[in-house]
Structure formats: C-alpha cells, structure tokens
Design a protein around this motif. Structure first.
Motif, PDB file in Angstrom:
ATOM      1  N   GLN A 176      36.022 -21.735 179.066  1.00  0.00           N
ATOM      2  CA  GLN A 176      34.739 -21.024 179.145  1.00  0.00           C
ATOM      3  C   GLN A 176      34.767 -19.777 178.266  1.00  0.00           C
ATOM      4  O   GLN A 176      33.834 -19.516 177.521  1.00  0.00           O
ATOM      5  CB  GLN A 176      34.438 -20.641 180.593  1.00  0.00           C
ATOM      6  CG  GLN A 176      33.145 -19.845 180.760  1.00  0.00           C
ATOM      7  CD  GLN A 176      31.918 -20.645 180.402  1.00  0.00           C
ATOM      8  OE1 GLN A 176      31.664 -21.675 181.002  1.00  0.00           O
ATOM      9  NE2 GLN A 176      31.157 -20.197 179.432  1.00  0.00           N
ATOM     10  N   GLN A 177      35.863 -19.038 178.314  1.00  0.00           N
ATOM     11  CA  GLN A 177      35.988 -17.845 177.478  1.00  0.00           C
ATOM     12  C   GLN A 177      36.023 -18.210 175.999  1.00  0.00           C
ATOM     13  O   GLN A 177      35.482 -17.489 175.155  1.00  0.00           O
ATOM     14  CB  GLN A 177      37.249 -17.067 177.863  1.00  0.00           C
ATOM     15  CG  GLN A 177      37.148 -16.434 179.236  1.00  0.00           C
ATOM     16  CD  GLN A 177      38.482 -15.894 179.716  1.00  0.00           C
ATOM     17  OE1 GLN A 177      39.524 -16.528 179.517  1.00  0.00           O
ATOM     18  NE2 GLN A 177      38.458 -14.740 180.342  1.00  0.00           N
ATOM     19  N   PHE A 178      36.646 -19.335 175.668  1.00  0.00           N
ATOM     20  CA  PHE A 178      36.678 -19.797 174.283  1.00  0.00           C
ATOM     21  C   PHE A 178      35.265 -20.119 173.802  1.00  0.00           C
ATOM     22  O   PHE A 178      34.889 -19.763 172.681  1.00  0.00           O
ATOM     23  CB  PHE A 178      37.588 -21.016 174.150  1.00  0.00           C
ATOM     24  CG  PHE A 178      37.659 -21.567 172.757  1.00  0.00           C
ATOM     25  CD1 PHE A 178      38.112 -20.790 171.708  1.00  0.00           C
ATOM     26  CD2 PHE A 178      37.269 -22.873 172.501  1.00  0.00           C
ATOM     27  CE1 PHE A 178      38.178 -21.298 170.413  1.00  0.00           C
ATOM     28  CE2 PHE A 178      37.333 -23.387 171.217  1.00  0.00           C
ATOM     29  CZ  PHE A 178      37.786 -22.600 170.169  1.00  0.00           C
ATOM     30  N   GLU A 179      34.459 -20.743 174.641  1.00  0.00           N
ATOM     31  CA  GLU A 179      33.066 -21.022 174.282  1.00  0.00           C
ATOM     32  C   GLU A 179      32.300 -19.726 174.040  1.00  0.00           C
ATOM     33  O   GLU A 179      31.518 -19.626 173.097  1.00  0.00           O
ATOM     34  CB  GLU A 179      32.392 -21.850 175.375  1.00  0.00           C
ATOM     35  CG  GLU A 179      32.885 -23.271 175.439  1.00  0.00           C
ATOM     36  CD  GLU A 179      32.240 -24.069 176.562  1.00  0.00           C
ATOM     37  OE1 GLU A 179      31.109 -23.729 176.978  1.00  0.00           O
ATOM     38  OE2 GLU A 179      32.868 -25.031 177.017  1.00  0.00           O
ATOM     39  N   TRP A 180      32.549 -18.730 174.890  1.00  0.00           N
ATOM     40  CA  TRP A 180      31.898 -17.435 174.696  1.00  0.00           C
ATOM     41  C   TRP A 180      32.333 -16.798 173.389  1.00  0.00           C
ATOM     42  O   TRP A 180      31.517 -16.200 172.678  1.00  0.00           O
ATOM     43  CB  TRP A 180      32.202 -16.507 175.858  1.00  0.00           C
ATOM     44  CG  TRP A 180      31.581 -16.907 177.160  1.00  0.00           C
ATOM     45  CD1 TRP A 180      30.473 -17.679 177.358  1.00  0.00           C
ATOM     46  CD2 TRP A 180      32.045 -16.561 178.468  1.00  0.00           C
ATOM     47  NE1 TRP A 180      30.226 -17.833 178.700  1.00  0.00           N
ATOM     48  CE2 TRP A 180      31.163 -17.156 179.402  1.00  0.00           C
ATOM     49  CE3 TRP A 180      33.112 -15.812 178.939  1.00  0.00           C
ATOM     50  CZ2 TRP A 180      31.323 -17.011 180.772  1.00  0.00           C
ATOM     51  CZ3 TRP A 180      33.274 -15.668 180.303  1.00  0.00           C
ATOM     52  CH2 TRP A 180      32.383 -16.254 181.208  1.00  0.00           C
ATOM     53  N   LEU A 181      33.618 -16.904 173.056  1.00  0.00           N
ATOM     54  CA  LEU A 181      34.125 -16.381 171.795  1.00  0.00           C
ATOM     55  C   LEU A 181      33.410 -17.043 170.616  1.00  0.00           C
ATOM     56  O   LEU A 181      32.983 -16.370 169.679  1.00  0.00           O
ATOM     57  CB  LEU A 181      35.642 -16.609 171.691  1.00  0.00           C
ATOM     58  CG  LEU A 181      36.310 -16.181 170.396  1.00  0.00           C
ATOM     59  CD1 LEU A 181      36.377 -14.665 170.310  1.00  0.00           C
ATOM     60  CD2 LEU A 181      37.700 -16.775 170.291  1.00  0.00           C
ATOM     61  N   LEU A 182      33.253 -18.358 170.675  1.00  0.00           N
ATOM     62  CA  LEU A 182      32.558 -19.082 169.613  1.00  0.00           C
ATOM     63  C   LEU A 182      31.096 -18.653 169.499  1.00  0.00           C
ATOM     64  O   LEU A 182      30.518 -18.666 168.418  1.00  0.00           O
ATOM     65  CB  LEU A 182      32.623 -20.593 169.848  1.00  0.00           C
ATOM     66  CG  LEU A 182      33.985 -21.254 169.669  1.00  0.00           C
ATOM     67  CD1 LEU A 182      33.900 -22.732 170.027  1.00  0.00           C
ATOM     68  CD2 LEU A 182      34.507 -21.068 168.256  1.00  0.00           C
ATOM     69  N   GLU A 183      30.500 -18.265 170.622  1.00  0.00           N
ATOM     70  CA  GLU A 183      29.101 -17.834 170.634  1.00  0.00           C
ATOM     71  C   GLU A 183      28.929 -16.383 170.187  1.00  0.00           C
ATOM     72  O   GLU A 183      27.809 -15.920 170.018  1.00  0.00           O
ATOM     73  CB  GLU A 183      28.502 -18.012 172.035  1.00  0.00           C
ATOM     74  CG  GLU A 183      28.342 -19.453 172.451  1.00  0.00           C
ATOM     75  CD  GLU A 183      27.408 -20.239 171.538  1.00  0.00           C
ATOM     76  OE1 GLU A 183      26.399 -19.657 171.052  1.00  0.00           O
ATOM     77  OE2 GLU A 183      27.677 -21.427 171.299  1.00  0.00           O
ATOM     78  N   GLY A 184      30.041 -15.655 170.031  1.00  0.00           N
ATOM     79  CA  GLY A 184      29.955 -14.300 169.513  1.00  0.00           C
ATOM     80  C   GLY A 184      30.170 -13.190 170.524  1.00  0.00           C
ATOM     81  O   GLY A 184      30.035 -12.015 170.195  1.00  0.00           O
ATOM     82  N   PHE A 185      30.500 -13.517 171.758  1.00  0.00           N
ATOM     83  CA  PHE A 185      30.742 -12.482 172.756  1.00  0.00           C
ATOM     84  C   PHE A 185      32.104 -11.826 172.524  1.00  0.00           C
ATOM     85  O   PHE A 185      33.056 -12.490 172.142  1.00  0.00           O
ATOM     86  CB  PHE A 185      30.704 -13.065 174.173  1.00  0.00           C
ATOM     87  CG  PHE A 185      29.331 -13.517 174.577  1.00  0.00           C
ATOM     88  CD1 PHE A 185      28.387 -12.601 175.014  1.00  0.00           C
ATOM     89  CD2 PHE A 185      28.979 -14.856 174.507  1.00  0.00           C
ATOM     90  CE1 PHE A 185      27.118 -13.014 175.382  1.00  0.00           C
ATOM     91  CE2 PHE A 185      27.718 -15.279 174.863  1.00  0.00           C
ATOM     92  CZ  PHE A 185      26.785 -14.362 175.297  1.00  0.00           C
ATOM     93  N   ASP A 186      32.185 -10.541 172.804  1.00  0.00           N
ATOM     94  CA  ASP A 186      33.448  -9.810 172.729  1.00  0.00           C
ATOM     95  C   ASP A 186      34.041  -9.771 174.133  1.00  0.00           C
ATOM     96  O   ASP A 186      33.633  -8.967 174.966  1.00  0.00           O
ATOM     97  CB  ASP A 186      33.225  -8.401 172.203  1.00  0.00           C
ATOM     98  CG  ASP A 186      34.511  -7.648 171.951  1.00  0.00           C
ATOM     99  OD1 ASP A 186      35.560  -8.033 172.520  1.00  0.00           O
ATOM    100  OD2 ASP A 186      34.474  -6.671 171.191  1.00  0.00           O
ATOM    101  N   LEU A 187      34.995 -10.629 174.395  1.00  0.00           N
ATOM    102  CA  LEU A 187      35.595 -10.749 175.723  1.00  0.00           C
ATOM    103  C   LEU A 187      36.410  -9.524 176.106  1.00  0.00           C
ATOM    104  O   LEU A 187      36.651  -9.280 177.279  1.00  0.00           O
ATOM    105  CB  LEU A 187      36.502 -11.980 175.776  1.00  0.00           C
ATOM    106  CG  LEU A 187      35.863 -13.312 175.424  1.00  0.00           C
ATOM    107  CD1 LEU A 187      36.911 -14.404 175.387  1.00  0.00           C
ATOM    108  CD2 LEU A 187      34.777 -13.643 176.412  1.00  0.00           C
ATOM    109  N   TRP A 188      36.847  -8.735 175.158  1.00  0.00           N
ATOM    110  CA  TRP A 188      37.750  -7.625 175.430  1.00  0.00           C
ATOM    111  C   TRP A 188      37.004  -6.314 175.597  1.00  0.00           C
ATOM    112  O   TRP A 188      37.538  -5.353 176.091  1.00  0.00           O
ATOM    113  CB  TRP A 188      38.804  -7.549 174.338  1.00  0.00           C
ATOM    114  CG  TRP A 188      39.555  -8.832 174.354  1.00  0.00           C
ATOM    115  CD1 TRP A 188      40.645  -9.126 175.128  1.00  0.00           C
ATOM    116  CD2 TRP A 188      39.233 -10.030 173.663  1.00  0.00           C
ATOM    117  NE1 TRP A 188      41.013 -10.440 174.943  1.00  0.00           N
ATOM    118  CE2 TRP A 188      40.158 -11.021 174.044  1.00  0.00           C
ATOM    119  CE3 TRP A 188      38.241 -10.382 172.760  1.00  0.00           C
ATOM    120  CZ2 TRP A 188      40.141 -12.312 173.548  1.00  0.00           C
ATOM    121  CZ3 TRP A 188      38.218 -11.674 172.262  1.00  0.00           C
ATOM    122  CH2 TRP A 188      39.165 -12.628 172.657  1.00  0.00           C
TER     123      TRP A 188
END
Length: 114
Positions: free
Chosen positions: A88-100
């Motif tokens: 799920q976090q990887f999908e968010w990363l691909l969508e442009g979200f900054d997880l950190w």
C-alpha cells in the motif's frame, strides 16, 4: 506487478544507482549491498540521482522481472535509509505521496486513567 505474483515486502534502496544497470547488476546489489535475497518474494526498488525514475526488480517463478517508471515532471519522495515498506505504501509512493513527511498520530502510553 505481475498477476499471481506473491509480494510480501517492498525494499527501497537508499543510494541512487546507475540506471544503465539491468537485471544482473541490480540483483547483485540486492544480494551484496543490501544483504537481501533477490529470489525472495519481495520488490526491490531503486532510484536515480534525480529521483525522477525508479526501477523495480523482483523474482517471478522462473526468472527476474524488471519494471521502470519515469516521471515527466516532479520527483519521487525518497527515504534516507534502506527501508522496508508494504505494498500500500509503495502504491502511495508511485502516486507521489511523501511517506516520510506525513506521519500518523503518536502512540500514547498511560499508567492509569485518573
């Protein structure tokens, strides 16, 4: 990435890599630099210096698969260390979200109610 491919973990490589590297070079990096099993049920994700491209390496049944995404504008957010994330976090990363940059509420620990 591939229908029917079981992925348990996603590992992000901290250091930018030379994007001329392909399956052979990246699988050696997974094994030697990251100390991980390139044949495991995980995605291994690499970025370039500009953080506008990522390569994803994974093993599927009888061979390696390599996937590339190039952004035409903007950059991928990238952590400071080798980090494991979930799908799920990887999908968010691909969508442009900054997880950190975004973090959940802090966990509170109490000794008593009143």
């Amino acid at each position: 990435m591939h229908p029917g491919c079981r992925i348990e973990q996603v590992y992000l490589c901290r250091e930018p890599v030379d994007f001329r590297k392909s399956i052979g070079g990246l699988s050696v990096l997974v094994e030697q630099a990251l100390g991980l099993d390139p044949f495991g049920s995980a995605l291994y994700v690499f970025t370039n210096r500009q953080h506008n491209k990522i390569k994803v390496l994974y093993w599927h049944r009888n061979g390696f698969c390599l996937w590339l995404k190039r952004l035409e504008a903007k950059k991928f957010a990238w952590p400071q260390g080798t980090e494991a994330i979930n799908l799920q976090q990887f999908e968010w990363l691909l969508e442009g979200f900054d997880l950190w940059r975004n973090s959940p509420h802090k966990t509170l620990h109490f000794a008593y109610v009143s």
